[in-house]
Design a protein around this motif. Sequence first.
Motif, PDB file in Angstrom:
ATOM      1  N   ILE A 159       0.815  -1.225   0.000  1.00 14.93           N
ATOM      2  CA  ILE A 159       0.000   0.000   0.000  1.00 14.93           C
ATOM      3  C   ILE A 159       0.847   1.273   0.000  1.00 14.93           C
ATOM      4  N   PRO A 160       1.818   1.457   0.913  1.00 15.61           N
ATOM      5  CA  PRO A 160       2.645   2.665   0.831  1.00 15.61           C
ATOM      6  C   PRO A 160       3.496   2.714  -0.433  1.00 15.61           C
ATOM      7  N   ALA A 161       3.875   1.538  -0.962  1.00 15.42           N
ATOM      8  CA  ALA A 161       4.616   1.521  -2.229  1.00 15.42           C
ATOM      9  C   ALA A 161       3.746   2.120  -3.323  1.00 15.42           C
ATOM     10  N   GLY A 162       2.475   1.723  -3.346  1.00 12.22           N
ATOM     11  CA  GLY A 162       1.550   2.255  -4.341  1.00 12.22           C
ATOM     12  C   GLY A 162       1.336   3.747  -4.187  1.00 12.22           C
ATOM     13  N   ILE A 163       1.204   4.208  -2.940  1.00 14.53           N
ATOM     14  CA  ILE A 163       1.018   5.642  -2.686  1.00 14.53           C
ATOM     15  C   ILE A 163       2.223   6.431  -3.188  1.00 14.53           C
ATOM     16  N   ALA A 164       3.419   5.929  -2.900  1.00 13.99           N
ATOM     17  CA  ALA A 164       4.641   6.610  -3.330  1.00 13.99           C
ATOM     18  C   ALA A 164       4.733   6.693  -4.847  1.00 13.99           C
TER      19      ALA A 164
END
Length: 413
Positions: free
Chosen positions: A384-389
Motif C-alpha cells: 500500500i505505501p509503495a503504491g502511494i509513493a
Amino acid sequence: MSSTIKFKLSFMMFLEFFIWGAWFVTLGTFLSQTLNATGLEIANVFSTQSWGAIIAPFIIGMIADRYFNAERILSILHLVGAVLMYQMYQATDIAVFYPYVLAYMILYMPTLSLVNSISFRQLTNPEKQFSGIRIWGTIGWIVAGLSISYLFKWDSGEGLLRNTFLMGAIGSFVLGVFSLALPKTPPVKVEDAQKASITEVLGLDAIKLLKDRNFLIFFVSSILICIPLAFYYQNANLFLSEIGLENPTGKMTIGQVSEVLFLLALPVFFTRFGFKKTILIGMLAWGVRYLLFAYGNASEASFMLLLGIALHGICYDFFFVSGQIYTDSKAGTKYKNAAQGLITLATYGVGQLIGFWVAGYVAEKYADLKTSDISAFWTQVWIIPAGIAIVVFVLFMVFFKDEKVNNEQTLTN
C-alpha cells in the motif's frame, strides 16, 4: 569558535538524537509485543510525534524566543522529559502509556528547534560549521541503535525493549543537566519578538507562496509522500522483528549511515540533474524500498531488506533536503523562515499524522491475516505505501514544471 564550545554543541546534538533513537525506532515493536496494542492504538501513539510538531512552534515562537534563555528551556524540557520517560518505562498497558508519551512528545519536539537555535547563535560561520555539529546527532542515533541490538541485546528477549525507555530517561536527565553548562543563549529583544504575529511564528505568512503553481504542487506532494514515510517509522522495526531478522534495530542504523553518505552526494545530483529529477529519484526510492520489504525475507532474500533500509539516505535526503533547498530558493529573504516552518508543519505535522492513521487502519484491516500468514500480512502492509509513493511520483512528474533552483550556497556548504 573555541574547541570547548564545539565540544559542548556536538555533545548536545549527540544526546538529543541518542535519546530519540533510544526508544522511537523500537516503539512499534514494544507496543505490539509488550503492551499488546492494536494497529490503531499503535497509530495513535506514533501520532503524538505529529501533535508535538504542530504544537512546537507555539512553545518556541510564542514563549521560548520571547522570555527565556534557550539553554534553560532545553534543560527544563529534558528534565521533565526524563520523568515522563521513566513513567513510560513503568507503564503496563497502552491506556497508562499513552498520556505520558503524548506529554513527552509535546515537550521533546520543541527541543529539536532549540538545539539548532543554540548552535546557530554560537557559530561564526553556520553554513560551513553546522554540518560538523549536526552530524553528531546522527552518530547519537546510530549509537543508540547499535547499543540496543549488540551491546544490551534487547531485541532478542521478550519484554526487554521496556529498558529502552529507561535508557532514554537517563539520556534525557544527562542532557537536562548538561544543558545548564551550554553557552548562554538569551531570547531576542522583546520589542523585536513582539513584532512577530502568531501567523508568522507558525509559518502561515508563507501561504501566499502557494499561489505559485509549482510550489503548490510541491507542497501537496510533500504532504502526500509523508503518508508512506509514516509506514516506515511505525512498522519497520516491528516488521523486521516479526519475520525473524536478527538484531533489527542495529541493522536499521544502516539507514542513518546511508543518510550521511547521500547527503554528501546530494550536491552532485542536484547540480547535474536539477531539482525535479533529484526529488523524483527520492520519491521513486520510497516505492522501491517498500517493494523490497514486501517481497524480501529474513533468509535467502535478506539482502532485499538490507537494501531497503539502505535506501533511507535517498528517500530522505533526495526529497526532504532537496525540498528544503527548493523552499528556501522560492521563499526569498522575507519568507525564508516562514516557508520552512510551513513545510515542517505540513510534513511532520499534517502529512505524518495522516500517514500514521492510514498505517494503523491498514494494520487493522489485515489483522486476521497476521495470525495465519505473517509473511502475507506484511506483504499487504508494504504494498500500500509503495503504491502511494508511486502515485505521488507520477503526479509530481506530470504536473511539476521543471525549473532551475538557484541556491548554490546551500548546496556547496
